[in-house]
Design an enzyme around this catalytic site. Structure first.
Site, PDB file in Angstrom:
ATOM      1  N   TYR A  67      12.343  11.935  -1.698  1.00 24.35           N
ATOM      2  CA  TYR A  67      11.253  11.594  -2.620  1.00 24.35           C
ATOM      3  C   TYR A  67      11.790  11.076  -3.949  1.00 24.35           C
ATOM      4  O   TYR A  67      11.172  10.209  -4.576  1.00 24.35           O
ATOM      5  CB  TYR A  67      10.309  12.795  -2.805  1.00 24.35           C
ATOM      6  N   ASN A 102      -2.433   5.979  -1.235  1.00 20.08           N
ATOM      7  CA  ASN A 102      -1.118   5.689  -1.807  1.00 20.08           C
ATOM      8  C   ASN A 102      -0.755   6.693  -2.892  1.00 20.08           C
ATOM      9  O   ASN A 102      -1.612   7.132  -3.652  1.00 20.08           O
ATOM     10  CB  ASN A 102      -1.092   4.262  -2.366  1.00 20.08           C
ATOM     11  N   HIS A 119      -3.908  11.561  -1.420  1.00 17.25           N
ATOM     12  CA  HIS A 119      -2.629  12.122  -0.951  1.00 17.25           C
ATOM     13  C   HIS A 119      -1.689  12.470  -2.098  1.00 17.25           C
ATOM     14  O   HIS A 119      -0.483  12.654  -1.895  1.00 17.25           O
ATOM     15  CB  HIS A 119      -1.949  11.154   0.030  1.00 17.25           C
TER      16      HIS A 119
HETATM   17  N1  APR Z   1      -2.018  -6.896   3.000  1.00 17.01           N
HETATM   18  C1  APR Z   1      -2.923  -6.214   3.788  1.00 17.01           C
HETATM   19  N2  APR Z   1      -2.555  -5.343   4.779  1.00 17.01           N
HETATM   20  C2  APR Z   1      -1.234  -5.161   4.961  1.00 17.01           C
HETATM   21  C3  APR Z   1      -0.235  -5.837   4.214  1.00 17.01           C
HETATM   22  C4  APR Z   1      -0.686  -6.744   3.184  1.00 17.01           C
HETATM   23  N3  APR Z   1       0.168  -7.423   2.415  1.00 17.01           N
HETATM   24  N4  APR Z   1       1.002  -5.449   4.657  1.00 17.01           N
HETATM   25  C5  APR Z   1       0.766  -4.549   5.664  1.00 17.01           C
HETATM   26  N5  APR Z   1      -0.565  -4.385   5.845  1.00 17.01           N
HETATM   27  C6  APR Z   1      -1.260  -3.480   6.773  1.00 17.01           C
HETATM   28  C7  APR Z   1      -0.513  -3.184   8.055  1.00 17.01           C
HETATM   29  O1  APR Z   1      -0.866  -4.132   9.044  1.00 17.01           O
HETATM   30  C8  APR Z   1      -1.012  -1.786   8.416  1.00 17.01           C
HETATM   31  O2  APR Z   1      -2.157  -1.858   9.265  1.00 17.01           O
HETATM   32  O3  APR Z   1      -1.356  -2.241   6.108  1.00 17.01           O
HETATM   33  C9  APR Z   1      -1.423  -1.184   7.068  1.00 17.01           C
HETATM   34  C10 APR Z   1      -0.512  -0.063   6.573  1.00 17.01           C
HETATM   35  O4  APR Z   1      -0.663   1.005   7.465  1.00 17.01           O
HETATM   36  P1  APR Z   1       0.296   2.300   7.354  1.00 17.01           P
HETATM   37  O5  APR Z   1       1.693   1.873   7.186  1.00 17.01           O
HETATM   38  O6  APR Z   1      -0.057   3.165   8.500  1.00 17.01           O
HETATM   39  O7  APR Z   1      -0.138   2.963   5.962  1.00 17.01           O
HETATM   40  P2  APR Z   1      -1.438   3.836   5.634  1.00 17.01           P
HETATM   41  O8  APR Z   1      -2.614   3.439   6.478  1.00 17.01           O
HETATM   42  O9  APR Z   1      -1.610   3.809   4.186  1.00 17.01           O
HETATM   43  O10 APR Z   1      -0.937   5.298   6.085  1.00 17.01           O
HETATM   44  C11 APR Z   1      -1.797   6.371   5.847  1.00 17.01           C
HETATM   45  O11 APR Z   1      -0.089   7.918   6.500  1.00 17.01           O
HETATM   46  O12 APR Z   1       2.146   8.161   6.444  1.00 17.01           O
HETATM   47  C12 APR Z   1       0.980   8.665   5.938  1.00 17.01           C
HETATM   48  O13 APR Z   1       0.518   9.737   3.884  1.00 17.01           O
HETATM   49  C13 APR Z   1       0.930   8.520   4.435  1.00 17.01           C
HETATM   50  O14 APR Z   1      -0.882   7.703   3.052  1.00 17.01           O
HETATM   51  C14 APR Z   1      -0.149   7.464   4.227  1.00 17.01           C
HETATM   52  C15 APR Z   1      -1.012   7.602   5.463  1.00 17.01           C
END
Ligand code: APR
Length: 247
Positions: A67, A102, A119
């Site tokens: 972290y 985020n 989160h």
């Molecule tokens: N613009 C829009 N979407 C995007 C971009 C972009 N520039 N880049 C990536 N993405 C999309 C990806 O296609 C994906 O579907 O953003 C999404 C990110 O998904 P994750 O990586 O799963 O992130 P998130 O949904 O925020 O995860 C949720 O999971 O790991 C835990 O606590 C952590 O808050 C997080 C939670």
């Protein structure tokens, strides 16, 4: 990019808009997402080894250092046009609530104040035992710093897998989703609960759902409008089309 005239007039007339964001909205700032193939953090690191209370009990130093590394990465980046477009929307819509998964603090840096950090926030540190938040901790890199109140180990003030979300934040997010007219889901894969159920709660209450994501998600079939591309490109264009052109 063309936006349907119905969407433009809907957004011009809406009085309550809620937006949920995920790691994708910070990708264009240079922060890695979690589940993007190869580039996502979880492609390289095992969440169960680094983002769970069990992992912290097993090896607190490994988790603390990971972290600390992410905190440095966040310090090195700035909000992108997607973050600023959401801050602009907050000025234009009578009631605008931003719910984020985020922990990077970039929405706040971009000017959003009505913000629900579901989160937690990686810039905050608290005691693992007595929950006391602390702004400062020594720069001793040999061991995990300890709480000055109870001597417990310090940890990032984020929600780890298997941990409950902060009750007040979650209740506020559910209430917002259930009472909004328009719900945006931006840059999230929609696979992590309970955040992933908010858009469906809004949909079930008759809200218009707009998805902006680089790829389709489980929400896409339910979305009234789905834009698949970069949020840092689509959101500024939408703000211009709705609130700047022809007003
Ligand atoms: N613009 C829009 N979407 C995007 C971009 C972009 N520039 N880049 C990536 N993405 C999309 C990806 O296609 C994906 O579907 O953003 C999404 C990110 O998904 P994750 O990586 O799963 O992130 P998130 O949904 O925020 O995860 C949720 O999971 O790991 C835990 O606590 C952590 O808050 C997080 C939670």
């Amino acid at each position: 990019m063309n936006f349907a005239p119905e969407l433009i007039s809907l957004l011009r007339g809406t009085s309550k808009l809620v937006a949920l964001t995920g790691a994708g909205v910070s990708q264009e700032s240079g922060l890695r997402t979690f589940r993007d193939a190869q580039t996502g953090l979880w492609a390289q690191y095992k969440p169960e080894e680094l983002a769970s209370p069990e992992a912290f009990r097993r090896d607190p130093k490994l988790v603390w250092d990971w972290y600390a590394w992410r905190r440095e990465a966040v310090k090195g980046v700035r909000p992108n046009p997607g973050h600023y477009a959401l801050a602009e929307m907050a000025k234009r819509v009578p009631e605008f609530i931003l719910i984020t998964q985020n922990v990077d603090g970039l929405h706040h840096m971009a000017g959003n104040r009505k913000l629900i950090e579901l989160h937690g926030n990686i810039q905050r540190v608290r005691c693992a035992e007595c929950y006391t938040l602390t702004e400062t901790w020594g720069d001793d890199t040999e061991s995990v710093p300890q709480c000055l109140v109870c001597g417990g180990l310090l940890r990032p003030d984020v929600v780890w897998f298997g941990e409950p979300l902060p009750r007040d934040q979650l209740e506020a997010a559910v209430e917002a989703a259930r009472t909004c007219e328009v719900f945006f889901s931006i840059g999230t894969s929609g696979v992590v609960q309970p955040a992933a159920s908010l858009a469906f709660a809004a949909h079930n209450r008759g809200a218009v759902v707009v998805e902006i994501n680089a790829e389709p998600t489980p929400l896409t079939p339910k979305a009234n409008y789905a834009f698949h591309g970069k949020s840092g490109e689509i959101l500024p264009k939408l703000v211009t089309a709705v609130w700047e052109n022809g007003r």
